[in-house]
Design a protein around this motif. Structure first.
Motif, PDB file in Angstrom:
ATOM      1  N   SER A   6      -9.763   5.043   7.608  1.00  0.00           N
ATOM      2  CA  SER A   6      -9.902   3.808   8.398  1.00  0.00           C
ATOM      3  C   SER A   6     -10.571   2.714   7.577  1.00  0.00           C
ATOM      4  O   SER A   6     -10.245   1.526   7.714  1.00  0.00           O
ATOM      5  CB  SER A   6     -10.708   4.077   9.672  1.00  0.00           C
ATOM      6  OG  SER A   6     -11.981   4.640   9.357  1.00  0.00           O
ATOM      7  N   GLU A   7     -11.526   3.123   6.673  1.00  0.00           N
ATOM      8  CA  GLU A   7     -12.206   2.127   5.840  1.00  0.00           C
ATOM      9  C   GLU A   7     -11.207   1.439   4.900  1.00  0.00           C
ATOM     10  O   GLU A   7     -11.257   0.213   4.731  1.00  0.00           O
ATOM     11  CB  GLU A   7     -13.322   2.779   5.013  1.00  0.00           C
ATOM     12  CG  GLU A   7     -14.520   3.282   5.811  1.00  0.00           C
ATOM     13  CD  GLU A   7     -14.258   4.647   6.425  1.00  0.00           C
ATOM     14  OE1 GLU A   7     -15.102   5.107   7.208  1.00  0.00           O
ATOM     15  OE2 GLU A   7     -13.206   5.259   6.125  1.00  0.00           O
ATOM     16  N   GLU A  11      -8.935  -0.901   6.901  1.00  0.00           N
ATOM     17  CA  GLU A  11      -9.642  -2.122   7.294  1.00  0.00           C
ATOM     18  C   GLU A  11      -9.826  -3.048   6.107  1.00  0.00           C
ATOM     19  O   GLU A  11      -9.713  -4.271   6.237  1.00  0.00           O
ATOM     20  CB  GLU A  11     -11.015  -1.744   7.895  1.00  0.00           C
ATOM     21  CG  GLU A  11     -11.733  -2.921   8.525  1.00  0.00           C
ATOM     22  CD  GLU A  11     -13.035  -2.488   9.205  1.00  0.00           C
ATOM     23  OE1 GLU A  11     -13.867  -3.358   9.449  1.00  0.00           O
ATOM     24  OE2 GLU A  11     -13.195  -1.280   9.484  1.00  0.00           O
TER      25      GLU A  11
END
Length: 604
Positions: free
Chosen positions: A518-519, A522
């Motif tokens: 997810s990092e 993003e």
């Protein structure tokens, strides 16, 4: 040794007069490319004075050979053919018959053919020297040198009457001809002979390997042409298409294409052959035939397992099997009960009946769905009339062989067709002169992703790209292939190639995010070390797609088309994000010639 023809002093005098006056007439018979439905060229056919004993070529050339005039006669015919070909401004190539013995004759003038084409302004590469296989040649090495000399001058080479002569495949392997013309013996009623059909299939396979074009000559029946087209022979010649004429037709018009029942251009199958090619020609029995007469037929031919039963309109109504009939006759009172009854009492009333053009994979599906006994046959029809029987074993055998062949060339990770199949798909469209687009699809930043997330994730991403591409392309008629690694190619037959490429990009970008943390999603990427040991920011996975629409008249093979797509893909790779580059160039790039400097020359 051939016997000299019986000739009179009058015949010899007539021959001398014909040679002195140059009284040879030239007829031209078209050779058509039936795949592209246009003329490939014309064979020059020589005739003597009309109404004389020497009008027909067999008599004329035999007499000339017997009296040592063959070389003189052939040169006369050659000049007349070239002159008339240029005079009529005929398209395509000129096929000229040349006897090997004439070529090896020490008295035969050297360089005369080149002199003639230069004299009449005809390019040498438009002339095909047909060497007949029927003549026995003692000095094969000298013939090979002579043919090679013609080839170096720019002439094309053909072997005429393949299968009718002395050396056959040996001559083919040594002469490396551009064309082979199959002897008409193998064309005559080839649709009714399994042996001839198998011979033709072998010739076609050998031609593919040796990059030779096959010409079927002597076609006189529609059934012969239909079979040859299905087998994949592209060049055809014969009375059915056009007879020899002083002013031959130069096109296949729409009415003739319809009359000859040629496939519309661009109609082809990507995968399997037609079931008609496996049909065995076995005469059927009428539905009124008595069981005892059918039993007698089986007894006369121990290899016969089934008989098609037809009505008065030659349409199949059932299939009679040997084992069923034998079992009934072997039972007590069976013979007495059924001997005089019609075969309709015992026949299979629901056999599988398929049209000859049905593809094997479709037929195979019908067989498995209906659970037919593998020992049985299916009935093959043409225009709803009985044509022959195809053994189920043969159908399933060919299906298996084809699946194995495709599996051998498929990519093991995605099981999509590999390079061999991709090239075949492109070549097929080029031969059919069928417009198409080709996309080269490549993953960007794949190495860094593979290094960071591991090989298993890398393989999963490649599989995802394959799945997305296949799914998007299922909306239209396309061929999807996997070159290797993270490179794919897609052949589009429709006009929606650009739209589908954008869909592939959008779907892949959306679904590939599931493979990142997810990092990283993003942030739109991640930091990684490049080959120089420096840290750099790597974006998420993107796609570069190069799309081309090749010019069919300029691109001669799949390699030229693939090179166009590769260049387009390189342009798409210039962009950091996903990009579709649509290339406007449709023709192969001109070869680059590098001239060495004097310093470089000294080093060589």
């Amino acid at each position: 040794m051939d016997k000299a023809p019986k000739s009179t002093s009058l015949d010899l005098a007539a021959l001398e007069e014909l040679l002195q006056q140059g009284a040879v007439r030239t007829l031209f018979q078209p050779i058509y490319d039936i795949a592209k439905q246009h003329v490939l060229g014309f064979e020059a056919l020589s005739r003597g004075i009309a109404g004389s004993n020497l009008e027909l070529p067999d008599r004329l050339f035999s007499l000339a050979s017997a009296h040592g005039k063959l070389s003189e006669l052939e040169l006369l015919c050659r000049e007349k053919a070239i002159a008339r070909f240029v005079e009529q401004d005929l398209p395509g190539k000129l096929f000229i018959n040349v006897s090997p013995n004439t070529l090896l004759d020490p008295s035969h003038p050297k360089g005369e053919t080149l002199h003639l084409v230069e004299k009449y302004g005809l390019a040498a590469n438009r002339v095909v020297i047909e060497v007949t296989e029927q003549d026995k040649v003692d000095d094969g090495f000298l013939l090979l040198k002579t043919i090679e000399h013609y080839r170096q001058l720019g002439f094309k080479i053909a072997i005429d009457d393949l299968g009718a002569g002395y050396s056959g495949l040996k001559q083919w392997s040594e002469l490396r001809p551009d064309f082979v013309k199959v002897d008409r013996y193998f064309i005559d009623h080839c649709d009714q002979s399994i042996v001839k059909r198998e011979f033709l299939k072998s010739i076609i396979e050998l031609a593919k390997v040796t990059n030779t074009s096959v010409i079927a000559e002597g076609i006189e029946r529609l059934e012969e042409l239909s079979l040859l087209e299905k087998l994949g022979i592209e060049h055809a010649q014969g009375f059915l298409l056009a007879r020899p004429a002083h002013q031959p037709p130069v096109i296949l018009d729409a009415a003739q294409v319809m009359q000859l029942k040629l496939r519309p251009q661009g109609e082809y199958s990507e995968m399997t052959m037609s079931v008609g090619l496996l049909a065995q020609i076995e005469s059927a029995i009428d539905q009124a035939t008595r069981c005892k007469d059918a039993h007698k037929r089986f007894e006369q031919n121990k290899l016969l397992m089934s008989l098609a039963v037809i009505d008065a309109q030659q349409q199949p109504v059932g299939l009679l099997h040997r084992d069923q009939l034998t079992e009934v006759f072997a039972a007590p009172y069976g013979h007495a009960l059924y001997a005089k009854k019609p075969v309709t009492e015992l026949m299979d009333k629901q056999p599988l009946i398929v049209n000859e053009n049905a593809k094997l994979d479709v037929v195979s599906q019908q067989i498995t769905e209906q659970e037919f006994d593998i020992r049985r046959h299916i009935i093959v029809t043409r225009d709803d009339r009985y044509l022959g029987l195809a053994p189920l074993r043969d159908i399933l055998k060919h299906i298996t062989e084809e699946k194995i062949r495709h599996a051998q060339h498929a990519n093991p990770l995605t099981m999509l067709p590999g390079n061999v199949a991709i090239n075949e798909a492109i070549e097929q469209r080029l031969r059919a002169h069928h417009n198409f687009s080709l996309a080269y699809v490549d993953l960007n930043h794949f190495k860094q992703f593979n290094d960071l997330y591991g090989y298993a994730s890398g393989d999963s991403v490649i599989k995802l790209l394959a799945d997305v591409t296949v799914q998007v392309c299922s909306q239209s008629k396309c061929f999807v292939g996997h070159i290797g690694g993270d490179d794919f190619m897609v052949v589009f037959d429709g006009t929606d190639a650009e739209h589908l490429c954008h869909q592939i990009i959008n779907q892949f970008e959306l679904q590939s995010k599931a493979f990142f943390t997810s990092e990283h999603v993003e942030a739109g990427g991640y930091w990684a070390t490049n080959r120089e040991g420096q840290k750099q920011f790597v974006p998420l996975l993107t796609l570069s797609i190069g799309l081309v629409r090749p010019d069919l008249d300029s691109c001669n093979n799949s390699h030229q088309v693939a090179a166009l797509a590769t260049d387009a893909k390189k342009e798409a790779k210039r962009y950091r994000n996903s990009y579709l580059f649509v290339c406007n160039r449709r023709k192969p790039a001109a070869p680059v010639v590098r001239i060495k400097s004097q310093a470089q020359e000294c080093l060589v």
